[in-house]
Design a protein around this motif. Structure first.
Motif, PDB file in Angstrom:
ATOM      1  N   LEU A 183       0.836  -1.201   0.000  1.00 11.31           N
ATOM      2  CA  LEU A 183       0.000   0.000   0.000  1.00 11.31           C
ATOM      3  C   LEU A 183       0.869   1.249   0.000  1.00 11.31           C
ATOM      4  O   LEU A 183       1.937   1.273   0.624  1.00 11.31           O
ATOM      5  CB  LEU A 183      -0.903   0.003   1.236  1.00 11.31           C
ATOM      6  N   PRO A 184       0.448   2.294  -0.707  1.00 12.07           N
ATOM      7  CA  PRO A 184       1.246   3.528  -0.720  1.00 12.07           C
ATOM      8  C   PRO A 184       1.252   4.194   0.650  1.00 12.07           C
ATOM      9  O   PRO A 184       0.259   4.151   1.379  1.00 12.07           O
ATOM     10  CB  PRO A 184       0.527   4.398  -1.762  1.00 12.07           C
ATOM     11  N   ALA A 185       2.383   4.796   0.987  1.00 11.58           N
ATOM     12  CA  ALA A 185       2.478   5.507   2.261  1.00 11.58           C
ATOM     13  C   ALA A 185       1.623   6.771   2.199  1.00 11.58           C
ATOM     14  O   ALA A 185       1.519   7.404   1.140  1.00 11.58           O
ATOM     15  CB  ALA A 185       3.931   5.866   2.549  1.00 11.58           C
ATOM     16  N   PRO A 186       0.991   7.145   3.317  1.00 15.05           N
ATOM     17  CA  PRO A 186       0.196   8.380   3.317  1.00 15.05           C
ATOM     18  C   PRO A 186       1.074   9.563   2.931  1.00 15.05           C
ATOM     19  O   PRO A 186       2.231   9.650   3.351  1.00 15.05           O
ATOM     20  CB  PRO A 186      -0.288   8.487   4.770  1.00 15.05           C
ATOM     21  N   ARG A 238       1.742  10.786  -5.808  1.00 15.83           N
ATOM     22  CA  ARG A 238       0.588  10.560  -6.676  1.00 15.83           C
ATOM     23  C   ARG A 238      -0.641  10.095  -5.908  1.00 15.83           C
ATOM     24  O   ARG A 238      -1.561   9.517  -6.495  1.00 15.83           O
ATOM     25  CB  ARG A 238       0.920   9.530  -7.771  1.00 15.83           C
ATOM     26  N   TRP A 239      -0.649  10.326  -4.588  1.00 18.35           N
ATOM     27  CA  TRP A 239      -1.784   9.877  -3.783  1.00 18.35           C
ATOM     28  C   TRP A 239      -2.228  10.969  -2.832  1.00 18.35           C
ATOM     29  O   TRP A 239      -1.414  11.749  -2.332  1.00 18.35           O
ATOM     30  CB  TRP A 239      -1.418   8.633  -2.969  1.00 18.35           C
ATOM     31  N   ALA A 240      -3.526  11.029  -2.585  1.00 19.81           N
ATOM     32  CA  ALA A 240      -4.098  11.831  -1.515  1.00 19.81           C
ATOM     33  C   ALA A 240      -4.730  10.860  -0.525  1.00 19.81           C
ATOM     34  O   ALA A 240      -5.187   9.784  -0.914  1.00 19.81           O
ATOM     35  CB  ALA A 240      -5.146  12.801  -2.059  1.00 19.81           C
ATOM     36  N   SER A 241      -4.721  11.207   0.739  1.00 19.14           N
ATOM     37  CA  SER A 241      -5.314  10.320   1.735  1.00 19.14           C
ATOM     38  C   SER A 241      -6.602  10.926   2.276  1.00 19.14           C
ATOM     39  O   SER A 241      -6.738  12.151   2.386  1.00 19.14           O
ATOM     40  CB  SER A 241      -4.340  10.047   2.884  1.00 19.14           C
ATOM     41  N   VAL A 242      -7.544  10.037   2.602  1.00 19.41           N
ATOM     42  CA  VAL A 242      -8.834  10.424   3.172  1.00 19.41           C
ATOM     43  C   VAL A 242      -9.005   9.615   4.442  1.00 19.41           C
ATOM     44  O   VAL A 242      -8.988   8.379   4.401  1.00 19.41           O
ATOM     45  CB  VAL A 242      -9.987  10.148   2.194  1.00 19.41           C
ATOM     46  N   GLN A 243      -9.166  10.289   5.584  1.00 20.97           N
ATOM     47  CA  GLN A 243      -9.216   9.584   6.861  1.00 20.97           C
ATOM     48  C   GLN A 243     -10.403  10.062   7.693  1.00 20.97           C
ATOM     49  O   GLN A 243     -10.674  11.259   7.796  1.00 20.97           O
ATOM     50  CB  GLN A 243      -7.912   9.811   7.642  1.00 20.97           C
ATOM     51  N   ALA A 244     -11.150   9.094   8.245  1.00 18.91           N
ATOM     52  CA  ALA A 244     -12.269   9.392   9.131  1.00 18.91           C
ATOM     53  C   ALA A 244     -12.362   8.278  10.153  1.00 18.91           C
ATOM     54  O   ALA A 244     -12.577   7.111   9.792  1.00 18.91           O
ATOM     55  CB  ALA A 244     -13.574   9.515   8.351  1.00 18.91           C
ATOM     56  N   GLY A 245     -12.193   8.599  11.426  1.00 18.51           N
ATOM     57  CA  GLY A 245     -12.226   7.568  12.466  1.00 18.51           C
ATOM     58  C   GLY A 245     -11.171   6.508  12.201  1.00 18.51           C
ATOM     59  O   GLY A 245     -10.000   6.830  11.925  1.00 18.51           O
ATOM     60  N   PRO A 246     -11.570   5.234  12.228  1.00 24.65           N
ATOM     61  CA  PRO A 246     -10.599   4.161  12.001  1.00 24.65           C
ATOM     62  C   PRO A 246     -10.324   3.866  10.530  1.00 24.65           C
ATOM     63  O   PRO A 246      -9.533   2.988  10.202  1.00 24.65           O
ATOM     64  CB  PRO A 246     -11.271   2.949  12.661  1.00 24.65           C
ATOM     65  N   VAL A 247     -11.001   4.589   9.632  1.00 23.34           N
ATOM     66  CA  VAL A 247     -10.903   4.298   8.195  1.00 23.34           C
ATOM     67  C   VAL A 247      -9.941   5.278   7.519  1.00 23.34           C
ATOM     68  O   VAL A 247     -10.079   6.498   7.677  1.00 23.34           O
ATOM     69  CB  VAL A 247     -12.283   4.384   7.515  1.00 23.34           C
ATOM     70  N   THR A 248      -8.972   4.734   6.784  1.00 21.96           N
ATOM     71  CA  THR A 248      -8.068   5.544   5.978  1.00 21.96           C
ATOM     72  C   THR A 248      -8.042   4.975   4.566  1.00 21.96           C
ATOM     73  O   THR A 248      -7.869   3.772   4.382  1.00 21.96           O
ATOM     74  CB  THR A 248      -6.640   5.555   6.550  1.00 21.96           C
ATOM     75  N   LYS A 299     -18.664   7.834   0.664  1.00 21.22           N
ATOM     76  CA  LYS A 299     -19.871   7.132   1.100  1.00 21.22           C
ATOM     77  C   LYS A 299     -19.566   6.006   2.090  1.00 21.22           C
ATOM     78  O   LYS A 299     -20.442   5.599   2.857  1.00 21.22           O
ATOM     79  CB  LYS A 299     -20.604   6.566  -0.114  1.00 21.22           C
ATOM     80  N   LEU A 300     -18.335   5.499   2.078  1.00 17.20           N
ATOM     81  CA  LEU A 300     -17.965   4.393   2.967  1.00 17.20           C
ATOM     82  C   LEU A 300     -17.426   4.879   4.310  1.00 17.20           C
ATOM     83  O   LEU A 300     -17.198   4.065   5.206  1.00 17.20           O
ATOM     84  CB  LEU A 300     -16.905   3.509   2.288  1.00 17.20           C
ATOM     85  N   LEU A 301     -17.230   6.173   4.458  1.00 15.56           N
ATOM     86  CA  LEU A 301     -16.650   6.710   5.684  1.00 15.56           C
ATOM     87  C   LEU A 301     -17.697   6.807   6.784  1.00 15.56           C
ATOM     88  O   LEU A 301     -18.881   7.030   6.512  1.00 15.56           O
ATOM     89  CB  LEU A 301     -16.060   8.097   5.420  1.00 15.56           C
ATOM     90  N   PRO A 302     -17.281   6.656   8.035  1.00 18.02           N
ATOM     91  CA  PRO A 302     -18.221   6.856   9.142  1.00 18.02           C
ATOM     92  C   PRO A 302     -18.571   8.328   9.295  1.00 18.02           C
ATOM     93  O   PRO A 302     -17.852   9.210   8.808  1.00 18.02           O
ATOM     94  CB  PRO A 302     -17.432   6.340  10.360  1.00 18.02           C
ATOM     95  N   ALA A 303     -19.682   8.587   9.955  1.00 21.79           N
ATOM     96  CA  ALA A 303     -20.113   9.964  10.180  1.00 21.79           C
ATOM     97  C   ALA A 303     -19.106  10.695  11.049  1.00 21.79           C
ATOM     98  O   ALA A 303     -18.439  10.097  11.895  1.00 21.79           O
ATOM     99  CB  ALA A 303     -21.499   9.976  10.824  1.00 21.79           C
ATOM    100  N   GLY A 304     -19.010  12.007  10.839  1.00 21.78           N
ATOM    101  CA  GLY A 304     -18.093  12.804  11.639  1.00 21.78           C
ATOM    102  C   GLY A 304     -17.076  13.519  10.783  1.00 21.78           C
ATOM    103  O   GLY A 304     -17.223  13.626   9.564  1.00 21.78           O
ATOM    104  N   PRO A 305     -16.016  14.026  11.415  1.00 21.33           N
ATOM    105  CA  PRO A 305     -15.012  14.784  10.664  1.00 21.33           C
ATOM    106  C   PRO A 305     -14.193  13.902   9.727  1.00 21.33           C
ATOM    107  O   PRO A 305     -13.888  12.754  10.043  1.00 21.33           O
ATOM    108  CB  PRO A 305     -14.133  15.392  11.765  1.00 21.33           C
ATOM    109  N   VAL A 306     -13.860  14.439   8.572  1.00 20.73           N
ATOM    110  CA  VAL A 306     -13.039  13.763   7.569  1.00 20.73           C
ATOM    111  C   VAL A 306     -11.815  14.637   7.302  1.00 20.73           C
ATOM    112  O   VAL A 306     -11.951  15.836   7.062  1.00 20.73           O
ATOM    113  CB  VAL A 306     -13.814  13.554   6.248  1.00 20.73           C
ATOM    114  N   THR A 307     -10.636  14.027   7.354  1.00 19.91           N
ATOM    115  CA  THR A 307      -9.401  14.749   7.052  1.00 19.91           C
ATOM    116  C   THR A 307      -8.854  14.281   5.716  1.00 19.91           C
ATOM    117  O   THR A 307      -8.605  13.093   5.527  1.00 19.91           O
ATOM    118  CB  THR A 307      -8.339  14.534   8.145  1.00 19.91           C
TER     119      THR A 307
END
Length: 199
Positions: free
Chosen positions: A52-55, A159-169, A141-149
């Motif tokens: 997996l690509p590094a954040p 060449r990657w952007a990361s999307v993180q919310a709670g335990p999901v990255t 759509k797969l992220l949990p409710a709440g703040p998203v970084t």
């Protein structure tokens, strides 16, 4: 002959709707159980799984998941669908001074949304970053409710952007192309401004 495919579709639909899915694994095999259905699966060698690509080390900003979904829903109307012109299937993101500017265009219409976001003062700007709007929408759509970084890369080699919310990255690929320079189409000042009720 179509029954196995039909059962597979039903099982997949149950997984998406279910609140709990049970996965058991051992000896290179696994079973997935949900709502009375159990499906056996054969395991694959772990070493065959791609690294997996590094954040990215970049420009992070935070907004609420519902605001992100609403933003993408509004902008997908003006996004293109021609994969041979990837810059038209993308959403162009740029963060400056605590404000996110997101835009899409299919050459015939243009959509732009500006939204206040939480970000660190004085951080290096990523400039304009293009992400596939369809891919970003599926992730959101797969992220949990709440703040998203969302972290946008500041170096062109990333060449990657990361999307993180709670335990999901999740990671989303950055498109290596240039978004149309639409700002020059709008004058800095206008003689007449009109506001109308959206309803």
């Amino acid at each position: 002959t179509s029954r196995p495919c039909l059962e597979s579709q039903r099982f997949t639909a149950k997984i998406w709707r279910a609140h709990r899915v049970c996965i058991r694994s051992g000896d290179g095999h696994a079973t997935v159980s949900v709502e009375g259905f159990t499906v056996p699966l054969d395991g694959l060698p772990v070493e065959d799984y791609p690294t997996l690509p590094a954040p990215p080390a970049g420009q992070p900003f935070t907004l609420d998941r519902e605001h992100l979904l609403r933003l993408l829903e509004r902008l997908k109307v003006s996004a293109g669908s021609d994969d041979t012109l990837p810059m038209l299937t993308a959403v162009c993101l740029q963060v400056e001074g605590g404000q996110l500017t997101a835009a899409t265009t299919d050459r015939f219409q243009l959509g732009e949304v500006q939204l206040p976001v939480d970000c660190l003062e004085g951080q290096q700007s990523a400039g304009q970053v293009l992400l596939p709007i369809g891919e970003l929408g599926k992730v959101a759509k797969l992220l949990p409710a709440g703040p998203v970084t969302i972290t946008l890369p500041v170096h062109r080699d990333d060449r990657w952007a990361s999307v993180q919310a709670g335990p999901v990255t999740a990671t989303v690929s950055v498109l290596d192309c240039e978004f149309p320079r639409y700002r020059k189409l709008f004058p800095d000042e206008t003689a007449v401004n009109v506001a109308v009720d959206r309803a």
